[in-house]
Design a protein around this motif. Structure first.
Motif, PDB file in Angstrom:
ATOM      1  N   LEU A 184       5.605   3.681  11.814  1.00 20.52           N
ATOM      2  CA  LEU A 184       4.517   3.739  12.807  1.00 20.52           C
ATOM      3  C   LEU A 184       4.436   2.462  13.627  1.00 20.52           C
ATOM      4  O   LEU A 184       4.468   2.498  14.842  1.00 20.52           O
ATOM      5  CB  LEU A 184       3.157   3.957  12.117  1.00 20.52           C
ATOM      6  CG  LEU A 184       2.828   5.334  11.556  1.00 20.52           C
ATOM      7  CD1 LEU A 184       1.400   5.350  11.034  1.00 20.52           C
ATOM      8  CD2 LEU A 184       2.977   6.409  12.624  1.00 20.52           C
ATOM      9  N   SER A 185       4.353   1.331  12.917  1.00 25.03           N
ATOM     10  CA  SER A 185       4.259   0.056  13.647  1.00 25.03           C
ATOM     11  C   SER A 185       4.430  -1.112  12.683  1.00 25.03           C
ATOM     12  O   SER A 185       4.435  -0.926  11.469  1.00 25.03           O
ATOM     13  CB  SER A 185       2.914  -0.049  14.363  1.00 25.03           C
ATOM     14  OG  SER A 185       1.895  -0.102  13.401  1.00 25.03           O
TER      15      SER A 185
ATOM     16  N   THR B 239      -4.176   5.953   4.136  1.00 25.41           N
ATOM     17  CA  THR B 239      -3.709   6.820   5.227  1.00 25.41           C
ATOM     18  C   THR B 239      -2.247   6.579   5.583  1.00 25.41           C
ATOM     19  O   THR B 239      -1.642   7.357   6.308  1.00 25.41           O
ATOM     20  CB  THR B 239      -4.558   6.592   6.491  1.00 25.41           C
ATOM     21  OG1 THR B 239      -4.432   5.202   6.862  1.00 25.41           O
ATOM     22  CG2 THR B 239      -6.016   6.918   6.260  1.00 25.41           C
ATOM     23  N   ALA B 240      -1.688   5.471   5.107  1.00 26.65           N
ATOM     24  CA  ALA B 240      -0.295   5.130   5.435  1.00 26.65           C
ATOM     25  C   ALA B 240       0.239   4.191   4.353  1.00 26.65           C
ATOM     26  O   ALA B 240      -0.536   3.669   3.541  1.00 26.65           O
ATOM     27  CB  ALA B 240      -0.244   4.457   6.804  1.00 26.65           C
TER      28      ALA B 240
ATOM     29  N   THR C  10      -8.108   8.358   0.571  1.00 26.98           N
ATOM     30  CA  THR C  10      -6.900   7.745   0.031  1.00 26.98           C
ATOM     31  C   THR C  10      -6.199   6.995   1.164  1.00 26.98           C
ATOM     32  O   THR C  10      -6.543   7.182   2.335  1.00 26.98           O
ATOM     33  CB  THR C  10      -5.954   8.818  -0.556  1.00 26.98           C
ATOM     34  OG1 THR C  10      -5.758   9.816   0.436  1.00 26.98           O
ATOM     35  CG2 THR C  10      -6.536   9.421  -1.815  1.00 26.98           C
TER      36      THR C  10
ATOM     37  N   VAL D   9       4.341  -0.389   8.836  1.00 26.79           N
ATOM     38  CA  VAL D   9       3.488   0.735   8.430  1.00 26.79           C
ATOM     39  C   VAL D   9       4.281   2.033   8.576  1.00 26.79           C
ATOM     40  O   VAL D   9       4.924   2.270   9.608  1.00 26.79           O
ATOM     41  CB  VAL D   9       2.224   0.793   9.320  1.00 26.79           C
ATOM     42  CG1 VAL D   9       1.293   1.918   8.869  1.00 26.79           C
ATOM     43  CG2 VAL D   9       1.484  -0.531   9.288  1.00 26.79           C
TER      44      VAL D   9
ATOM     45  N   ILE E 194       0.867  -1.184   0.000  1.00 20.00           N
ATOM     46  CA  ILE E 194       0.000   0.000   0.000  1.00 20.00           C
ATOM     47  C   ILE E 194       0.897   1.225   0.000  1.00 20.00           C
ATOM     48  O   ILE E 194       1.904   1.259   0.720  1.00 20.00           O
ATOM     49  CB  ILE E 194      -0.903   0.000   1.258  1.00 20.00           C
ATOM     50  CG1 ILE E 194      -1.968  -1.085   1.150  1.00 20.00           C
ATOM     51  CG2 ILE E 194      -1.539   1.358   1.481  1.00 20.00           C
ATOM     52  CD1 ILE E 194      -2.835  -1.245   2.384  1.00 20.00           C
TER      53      ILE E 194
ATOM     54  N   VAL F 242       2.315   0.628   3.494  1.00 24.80           N
ATOM     55  CA  VAL F 242       2.605  -0.660   4.127  1.00 24.80           C
ATOM     56  C   VAL F 242       3.659  -1.365   3.268  1.00 24.80           C
ATOM     57  O   VAL F 242       3.458  -1.581   2.069  1.00 24.80           O
ATOM     58  CB  VAL F 242       1.325  -1.524   4.257  1.00 24.80           C
ATOM     59  CG1 VAL F 242       1.645  -2.859   4.900  1.00 24.80           C
ATOM     60  CG2 VAL F 242       0.259  -0.778   5.063  1.00 24.80           C
TER      61      VAL F 242
ATOM     62  N   PHE G 217      -5.735  -5.275   7.316  1.00 27.70           N
ATOM     63  CA  PHE G 217      -5.277  -3.892   7.112  1.00 27.70           C
ATOM     64  C   PHE G 217      -5.746  -3.409   5.733  1.00 27.70           C
ATOM     65  O   PHE G 217      -6.217  -4.205   4.912  1.00 27.70           O
ATOM     66  CB  PHE G 217      -3.745  -3.775   7.257  1.00 27.70           C
ATOM     67  CG  PHE G 217      -2.968  -4.568   6.236  1.00 27.70           C
ATOM     68  CD1 PHE G 217      -2.739  -5.919   6.399  1.00 27.70           C
ATOM     69  CD2 PHE G 217      -2.472  -3.956   5.086  1.00 27.70           C
ATOM     70  CE1 PHE G 217      -2.032  -6.659   5.457  1.00 27.70           C
ATOM     71  CE2 PHE G 217      -1.763  -4.669   4.129  1.00 27.70           C
ATOM     72  CZ  PHE G 217      -1.551  -6.034   4.316  1.00 27.70           C
ATOM     73  N   GLY G 218      -5.609  -2.099   5.542  1.00 28.81           N
ATOM     74  CA  GLY G 218      -6.045  -1.516   4.273  1.00 28.81           C
ATOM     75  C   GLY G 218      -7.551  -1.325   4.207  1.00 28.81           C
ATOM     76  O   GLY G 218      -8.135  -1.172   3.136  1.00 28.81           O
ATOM     77  N   GLU G 219      -8.204  -1.333   5.378  1.00 31.53           N
ATOM     78  CA  GLU G 219      -9.661  -1.225   5.438  1.00 31.53           C
ATOM     79  C   GLU G 219     -10.133   0.237   5.399  1.00 31.53           C
ATOM     80  O   GLU G 219     -11.242   0.523   4.939  1.00 31.53           O
ATOM     81  CB  GLU G 219     -10.197  -1.930   6.704  1.00 31.53           C
ATOM     82  CG  GLU G 219     -10.047  -1.174   8.026  1.00 31.53           C
ATOM     83  CD  GLU G 219      -8.615  -1.037   8.516  1.00 31.53           C
ATOM     84  OE1 GLU G 219      -7.668  -1.331   7.774  1.00 31.53           O
ATOM     85  OE2 GLU G 219      -8.433  -0.573   9.657  1.00 31.53           O
ATOM     86  N   LEU G 220      -9.275   1.164   5.864  1.00 32.54           N
ATOM     87  CA  LEU G 220      -9.732   2.549   6.050  1.00 32.54           C
ATOM     88  C   LEU G 220     -10.116   3.214   4.733  1.00 32.54           C
ATOM     89  O   LEU G 220     -11.179   3.824   4.616  1.00 32.54           O
ATOM     90  CB  LEU G 220      -8.664   3.370   6.783  1.00 32.54           C
ATOM     91  CG  LEU G 220      -8.351   2.909   8.208  1.00 32.54           C
ATOM     92  CD1 LEU G 220      -7.259   3.760   8.830  1.00 32.54           C
ATOM     93  CD2 LEU G 220      -9.609   2.948   9.062  1.00 32.54           C
ATOM     94  N   ALA G 221      -9.246   3.094   3.732  1.00 37.04           N
ATOM     95  CA  ALA G 221      -9.520   3.754   2.447  1.00 37.04           C
ATOM     96  C   ALA G 221     -10.787   3.199   1.797  1.00 37.04           C
ATOM     97  O   ALA G 221     -11.510   3.909   1.104  1.00 37.04           O
ATOM     98  CB  ALA G 221      -8.333   3.581   1.514  1.00 37.04           C
TER      99      ALA G 221
HETATM  100  P1  CMP Z   1      -5.653   2.308   4.666  1.00 34.91           P
HETATM  101  O1  CMP Z   1      -5.598   3.745   5.006  1.00 34.91           O
HETATM  102  O2  CMP Z   1      -6.681   1.845   3.754  1.00 34.91           O
HETATM  103  O3  CMP Z   1      -4.208   1.900   4.107  1.00 34.91           O
HETATM  104  C1  CMP Z   1      -3.110   1.928   5.008  1.00 34.91           C
HETATM  105  C2  CMP Z   1      -3.439   1.030   6.156  1.00 34.91           C
HETATM  106  O4  CMP Z   1      -2.475   0.950   7.171  1.00 34.91           O
HETATM  107  C3  CMP Z   1      -4.671   1.577   6.876  1.00 34.91           C
HETATM  108  O5  CMP Z   1      -5.773   1.466   6.019  1.00 34.91           O
HETATM  109  C4  CMP Z   1      -4.667   0.751   8.092  1.00 34.91           C
HETATM  110  O6  CMP Z   1      -5.181  -0.537   7.874  1.00 34.91           O
HETATM  111  C5  CMP Z   1      -3.167   0.626   8.360  1.00 34.91           C
HETATM  112  N1  CMP Z   1      -2.720   1.605   9.374  1.00 34.91           N
HETATM  113  C6  CMP Z   1      -2.869   2.929   9.361  1.00 34.91           C
HETATM  114  N2  CMP Z   1      -2.303   3.483  10.452  1.00 34.91           N
HETATM  115  C7  CMP Z   1      -1.792   2.467  11.156  1.00 34.91           C
HETATM  116  C8  CMP Z   1      -1.071   2.365  12.379  1.00 34.91           C
HETATM  117  N3  CMP Z   1      -0.754   3.457  13.104  1.00 34.91           N
HETATM  118  N4  CMP Z   1      -0.714   1.134  12.813  1.00 34.91           N
HETATM  119  C9  CMP Z   1      -1.025   0.038  12.099  1.00 34.91           C
HETATM  120  N5  CMP Z   1      -1.692   0.077  10.946  1.00 34.91           N
HETATM  121  C10 CMP Z   1      -2.067   1.267  10.473  1.00 34.91           C
END
Ligand code: CMP
Length: 349
Positions: free
Chosen positions: A241-242, A262-263, A260, A234, A215, A265, A250-254
């Protein structure tokens, strides 16, 4: 009249208990029981009693002060408890709000595709406690927009989704691990169990080489992942970050929030993941939303007041309909409150 000598006066004992010290002091009791007591002896006993009384008064004062302090501490604890109860209630409201938003999101995903305006208005709904302070009626629907989502189930415009075609065979042990990973995710766990099951069925294996990006921050999101093997890290603006543990989603937020990534991977080792395509996710959500829509329509049509309503008006009501649960004895409407909701009883009395 005697010889002028003064005979010592003896202490009379009108009854038996006079001879014992009221404080249980053995020395006093001994003196008081003595039938041949002299004035000086009595004075001595009185001094002893006085000092005892003084000591007891001091002790009483000390205990009163201690009690006072304890009462004060209890008051402080009660205040603290009230504050914490308020915080819990605020958080519960916020959680409820988020659940409602997620439900709405599912519906919007179904009908609007990826209209960022709709998504952002739903996500940025203020906290329930900010909207109405702490006097919110239990079960009231703060944070839910009364604006209809103008849902139109025009399935002819979209290519028909075939769940059977999207399904990928996998071992039941793998299914269990993926299910657990999705259910642990704080956003995905609010989905219906059936939606989670469908997602698991449609996930497929994807591998990535060491050093590659799965990602990239700022890009649109096309997949939700579960890490099956390997190590992932990440990064946000190139800042670590971690790490992501194995069997984590993971990758669920977008995907959920139509934003878009958020981070970023990155694969630290070669990596195996289970991936779900965004379109498949949206179709799974659509299936549930459509089923819910049909269920609501049937329900509303069974209400005599609404049964003759034109279809478009009924659809608008369905758009705004939310299920609320009340426990026995709960107050649904309070006299004097502003009426912003009407209710249709689905079950109960
Ligand atoms: P998404 O924003 O779709 O793509 C990047 C993903 O990284 C995000 O979803 C989360 O699943 C994961 N992510 C974002 N911030 C963190 C964090 N601080 N620690 C672990 N995972 C994260």
């Amino acid at each position: 009249m005697g010889n002028g000598s003064v005979k010592p006066r003896y202490l009379k004992r009108p009854d038996s208990h006079v001879g014992s010290c009221p404080f249980g002091c053995s020395r006093c009791s001994k003196v008081l029981k003595d039938p041949g007591l002299s004035i000086s002896t009595i004075t001595g006993a009185a001094d002893i009693l006085r000092s005892k009384i003084w000591e007891l008064e001091k002790e009483l004062k000390r205990q009163e002060e201690e009690l006072h302090e304890r009462n004060y501490h209890i008051l402080e604890l009660q205040e603290q408890l009230a504050k914490q109860t308020r915080t819990i209630s605020d958080l519960t409201e916020e959680l409820k709000c988020k659940c409602i938003q997620l439900n709405k999101l599912q519906d919007v995903v179904v009908t609007q595709g990826t209209n960022p305006f709709l998504f952002s208005t739903l996500i940025e709904t203020p906290r329930a406690s900010q909207v109405a302070g702490n006097n919110r009626r239990r079960g009231a629907k703060e944070g839910v927009s009364a604006e209809p989502t103008t849902r139109t189930y025009d399935l002819t415009e979209q290519p028909r989704f075939s769940f059977e075609k999207a399904r990928v065979r996998k071992a039941s042990s793998e299914k269990k691990l993926i299910t657990d990973a999705l259910s642990r995710n704080q956003f995905l766990k609010r989905l219906d169990p059936q939606q989670i099951r469908d997602m698991v069925e449609c996930m497929y294996g994807r591998t990535y080489q060491q050093g590659s990006y799965i990602i990239k921050q700022g890009e649109p999101g096309n997949h939700i992942f579960v890490l099956a093997e390997g190590r992932l890290e990440v990064y946000q603006h190139n800042k670590f970050l971690s790490s992501i543990p194995v069997w984590t989603a993971f990758g669920e937020l977008a995907i959920l929030y139509n934003c878009t990534r958020t981070a970023s991977v990155k694969a630290v080792t070669s990596v195996k993941t289970w991936a779900l395509d965004r379109e498949v996710f949206q179709n799974i959500m659509r299936r549930t939303a459509q089923a819910r829509h049909d269920q609501y329509r049937n329900f509303l049509r069974s209400v005599s007041l609404l049964k003759d309503l034109p279809e478009d008006k009924l659809t608008k009501i369905i758009d705004c309909l939310e299920v609320e649960y009340y426990d026995k004895g709960d107050c649904v409407i309070r006299e004097g409150e502003e009426g912003s909701t009407f209710f249709v009883i689905s079950k109960g009395k």
